[in-house]
Motif scaffolding. Structure first.
Motif, PDB file in Angstrom:
ATOM      1  N   MET A 149     -12.600   9.321  -0.599  1.00 53.33           N
ATOM      2  CA  MET A 149     -11.262   9.468  -0.025  1.00 53.33           C
ATOM      3  C   MET A 149     -10.228   8.833  -0.946  1.00 53.33           C
ATOM      4  SD  MET A 149     -11.428  10.241   3.547  1.00 53.33           S
ATOM      5  CE  MET A 149     -12.808  10.821   4.498  1.00 53.33           C
TER       6      MET A 149
ATOM      7  N   ILE B 262       0.844  -1.202   0.000  1.00 49.48           N
ATOM      8  CA  ILE B 262       0.000   0.000   0.000  1.00 49.48           C
ATOM      9  C   ILE B 262       0.879   1.252   0.000  1.00 49.48           C
ATOM     10  CG2 ILE B 262      -1.689   1.322   1.351  1.00 49.48           C
ATOM     11  CD1 ILE B 262      -2.895  -1.378   2.208  1.00 49.48           C
TER      12      ILE B 262
ATOM     13  N   TRP C  17      -7.373   7.633  -0.170  1.00 48.79           N
ATOM     14  CA  TRP C  17      -6.685   6.463   0.392  1.00 48.79           C
ATOM     15  C   TRP C  17      -7.362   5.171  -0.012  1.00 48.79           C
ATOM     16  CZ3 TRP C  17      -9.759   3.327   3.186  1.00 48.79           C
ATOM     17  CH2 TRP C  17     -10.833   3.879   3.879  1.00 48.79           C
ATOM     18  N   GLN C  18      -8.645   5.281  -0.299  1.00 50.58           N
ATOM     19  CA  GLN C  18      -9.376   4.075  -0.642  1.00 50.58           C
ATOM     20  C   GLN C  18      -8.855   3.477  -1.951  1.00 50.58           C
ATOM     21  OE1 GLN C  18     -12.547   3.105  -2.935  1.00 50.58           O
ATOM     22  NE2 GLN C  18     -13.970   3.861  -1.380  1.00 50.58           N
ATOM     23  N   ARG C  19      -8.584   4.387  -2.913  1.00 48.48           N
ATOM     24  CA  ARG C  19      -8.080   3.928  -4.206  1.00 48.48           C
ATOM     25  C   ARG C  19      -6.657   3.372  -4.046  1.00 48.48           C
ATOM     26  NH1 ARG C  19      -5.791   5.662  -8.864  1.00 48.48           N
ATOM     27  NH2 ARG C  19      -4.815   7.369  -7.740  1.00 48.48           N
ATOM     28  N   ILE C  20      -5.879   4.049  -3.204  1.00 43.05           N
ATOM     29  CA  ILE C  20      -4.501   3.603  -2.972  1.00 43.05           C
ATOM     30  C   ILE C  20      -4.495   2.242  -2.281  1.00 43.05           C
ATOM     31  CG2 ILE C  20      -2.421   4.095  -1.622  1.00 43.05           C
ATOM     32  CD1 ILE C  20      -2.996   7.091  -2.198  1.00 43.05           C
ATOM     33  N   ALA C  21      -5.354   2.084  -1.284  1.00 41.53           N
ATOM     34  CA  ALA C  21      -5.423   0.801  -0.583  1.00 41.53           C
ATOM     35  C   ALA C  21      -5.789  -0.307  -1.561  1.00 41.53           C
ATOM     36  CB  ALA C  21      -6.452   0.863   0.543  1.00 41.53           C
TER      37      ALA C  21
ATOM     38  N   GLY D 158       0.904   4.161  -2.712  1.00 40.97           N
ATOM     39  CA  GLY D 158       0.713   5.548  -2.311  1.00 40.97           C
ATOM     40  C   GLY D 158       1.778   6.456  -2.892  1.00 40.97           C
TER      41      GLY D 158
ATOM     42  N   SER E 203       1.207   6.905  -6.581  1.00 41.24           N
ATOM     43  CA  SER E 203       0.101   7.780  -6.960  1.00 41.24           C
ATOM     44  C   SER E 203       0.412   9.240  -6.594  1.00 41.24           C
ATOM     45  CB  SER E 203      -1.205   7.311  -6.317  1.00 41.24           C
ATOM     46  OG  SER E 203      -1.451   7.976  -5.119  1.00 41.24           O
TER      47      SER E 203
END
Lengths: 190, 176
Positions: free
Chosen positions: B107, A179, B109-113, A183, A186
């Protein structure tokens, strides 16, 4: 949005029996990919949700652990009729197919020592294992341009298939790193 | 260990696994296999049989497969306990998440997670297939069947049902 759904609900409440029967159908037809049938029944046939709403539920379910198709069933039932709708839909999906499957499977396995049946089961399970590998490869294809994604897929494979570590360790070890890398990637992307 | 404590231990383990089964239950198959094999409850052959039977039935395959293991360990109560442990905890999570959904839908972070978890779950699904192929492996002909199933599934639009039937037929004819 909640309001709109509320209005829809007041106008034409979806019957609990309809939820039960529809997801029973998804379950029985959904051989080798329940998702296809879930969309077909919910969006095309019953018109309970549009494609956008369905995709939203799918995304949520993919982010969560557990059998995704059960999650979709539960969310659609919950969207249409609240908690009782969720129960009706999940019961429709599981109850009858599970009972029949367990009964048939139990009987079948009682005779598993018979040579012919043993051979058939052996062939079936070799083929089914291949289908599972192929499904994984297919899921991997969209990620093939991301080298880090391939690396983490390989690490997860190796951790589980080759080292026999418990899944919890593999996930706790790899998920934060994977993750974090996603991150960073992105954040760098425009 | 007697039957009822074995079913309870299995159900407890399944409840843990289903709570972390990102990418669906096939991703936890290797762990289930290790667990039941290490306890000496189920042989490789039986495990492969449960897998084969559950895959040819319509409906929730993995719930059924776990129930068949439970059935062997503790009869019908064991089967029910396994089924509940397999879909119960995720259902609670799905329901809670669905209620909270509107709050965190946009959010980032949801896509990143999701991007981070996806490759792991894919690797785990392939590992599940690999472990099952090893359990079903009775020599090179069964490896050929597995490889052919991979190839047909990837290269053609053939229904998986036909591929399974072909595998079963090859076995039934004594070719494996």
């Amino acid at each position: 949005m909640t309001q709109a759904v509320g209005v829809k609900r007041a106008e034409e409440r979806v019957a609990l029996a309809a939820l039960f029967v529809s997801f029973l159908k998804v379950s029985l037809l959904g051989f080798g990919g329940g998702l296809v049938w879930a969309r077909r029944v919910v969006v095309d046939q019953q018109r309970w949700l549009d494609d956008h709403e369905f995709a939203e539920i799918l995304t949520l379910c993919q982010l969560m652990p557990g059998p995704n198709i059960v999650g979709i069933t539960l969310c659609v039932g919950s969207r249409l009729r609240g908690p009782i709708g969720a129960i009706a839909a999940v019961a429709g999906f599981i109850l009858i197919p599970w009972t029949v499957g367990l009964a048939l499977g139990g009987v079948c396995l009682r005779y598993a020592h018979l040579a012919v049946l043993q051979n058939i089961l052996g062939g079936l399970s070799a083929a089914a294992a291949g289908l599972m590998i192929a499904t994984g490869i297919r899921l991997l294809l969209p990620h093939r341009s991301r080298r880090t994604a391939l690396l983490f897929a390989a690490l997860a494979f190796a951790g589980m298939a080759l080292t026999k570590l418990p899944l919890l360790f593999v996930l706790l070890g790899l998920a934060p790193a994977s993750i974090a890398v996603a991150g960073i990637a992105s954040a760098r992307a425009p | 260990m007697n039957n009822s404590s074995a079913s309870v231990a299995l159900a407890a383990h399944l409840a843990l696994l289903s709570s972390i089964s990102f990418g669906g239950f096939p991703s936890v198959l290797p762990d289930v296999h290790n667990f039941v094999a290490a306890n000496g409850w189920v042989t490789d052959k039986e495990f492969a049989n449960f897998f084969a039977v559950s895959q040819v039935m319509p409906g929730p395959n993995m719930i059924l497969m776990m129930s068949l293991i439970g059935l062997k360990l503790g009869g019908v109560p064991g089967a029910i306990a396994s089924a509940l442990a397999t879909f119960g905890p995720p259902c609670v999570m799905y329901y809670t998440a669905f209620r909270l959904w509107d709050r965190f839908r946009d959010m980032p972070w949801q896509r990143i997670a999701r991007r981070g978890l996806a490759p792991l779950t894919i690797g785990l699904v392939i590992a599940g297939g690999y472990v099952m192929a090893r359990a079903a492996d009775t020599g090179w002909p069964s490896v050929v069947v597995t490889a052919a199933a991979v190839g047909l599934m990837l290269a053609t639009r053939l229904s998986p049902l036909w591929i399974l039937i072909a595998g079963g037929a090859a076995g039934g004819l004594g070719l494996l």
